[in-house]
Scaffold this active site. Structure first.
Site, PDB file in Angstrom:
ATOM      1  N   ASP A 116       0.878   4.959  17.977  1.00 21.94           N
ATOM      2  CA  ASP A 116       2.264   4.621  17.521  1.00 21.94           C
ATOM      3  C   ASP A 116       2.307   3.459  16.511  1.00 21.94           C
ATOM      4  O   ASP A 116       1.005   2.796  16.437  1.00 21.94           O
ATOM      5  CB  ASP A 116       3.125   4.647  18.658  1.00 21.94           C
ATOM      6  CG  ASP A 116       2.893   3.366  19.489  1.00 21.94           C
ATOM      7  OD1 ASP A 116       2.045   2.637  19.247  1.00 21.94           O
ATOM      8  OD2 ASP A 116       3.332   3.511  20.787  1.00 21.94           O
ATOM      9  N   SER A 117       3.162   2.835  16.186  1.00 22.59           N
ATOM     10  CA  SER A 117       3.374   1.769  15.102  1.00 22.59           C
ATOM     11  C   SER A 117       2.712   0.575  15.878  1.00 22.59           C
ATOM     12  O   SER A 117       2.137  -0.313  15.242  1.00 22.59           O
ATOM     13  CB  SER A 117       4.721   1.638  14.574  1.00 22.59           C
ATOM     14  OG  SER A 117       5.637   1.275  15.722  1.00 22.59           O
TER      15      SER A 117
END
Length: 82
Positions: free
Chosen positions: A38-39
Site C-alpha cells: 500500500d502507499s
C-alpha cells in the site's frame, strides 16, 4: 553495480519490508497487485532503498510512476549512474 546485483538487493529488501518470500519476487512483480504493497509500504520501501543505495530522497511523483520491481531496479540503476 550491475542490474542483477541491484535486483538481488532490492528483492531482499522487498521480501523483508513486505513479508513475502524472496523467491516469489521477479522483475515483473507489481508492487501493489502482486506483492500487496500500500502507499505506506511504498514510502517505507523508498526510505529503505535510499539508505541501502545511498540515494537522495525520492520525489513523490517518481514514486507514483514506479509500479514493478523492474521499475525500482531501473530507477536505482539510473540514480547510481549519475
Amino acid at each position: 553495480m550491475t542490474a542483477e546485483e541491484i535486483f538481488d538487493k532490492v528483492r531482499e529488501i522487498i521480501a523483508e519490508e513486505f513479508s513475502v518470500d524472496a523467491e516469489s519476487i521477479s522483475m515483473n512483480s507489481l508492487l501493489e497487485d502482486d506483492l500487496g504493497a500500500d502507499s505506506i509500504d511504498l514510502v517505507e520501501l523508498a526510505v529503505a532503498l535510499e539508505e541501502e543505495f545511498d540515494l537522495a530522497e525520492t520525489e513523490e511523483e517518481v514514486l507514483g510512476e514506479i509500479k514493478s520491481v523492474g521499475d525500482v531496479v531501473d530507477y536505482i540503476g539510473k540514480q547510481l549512474a549519475e
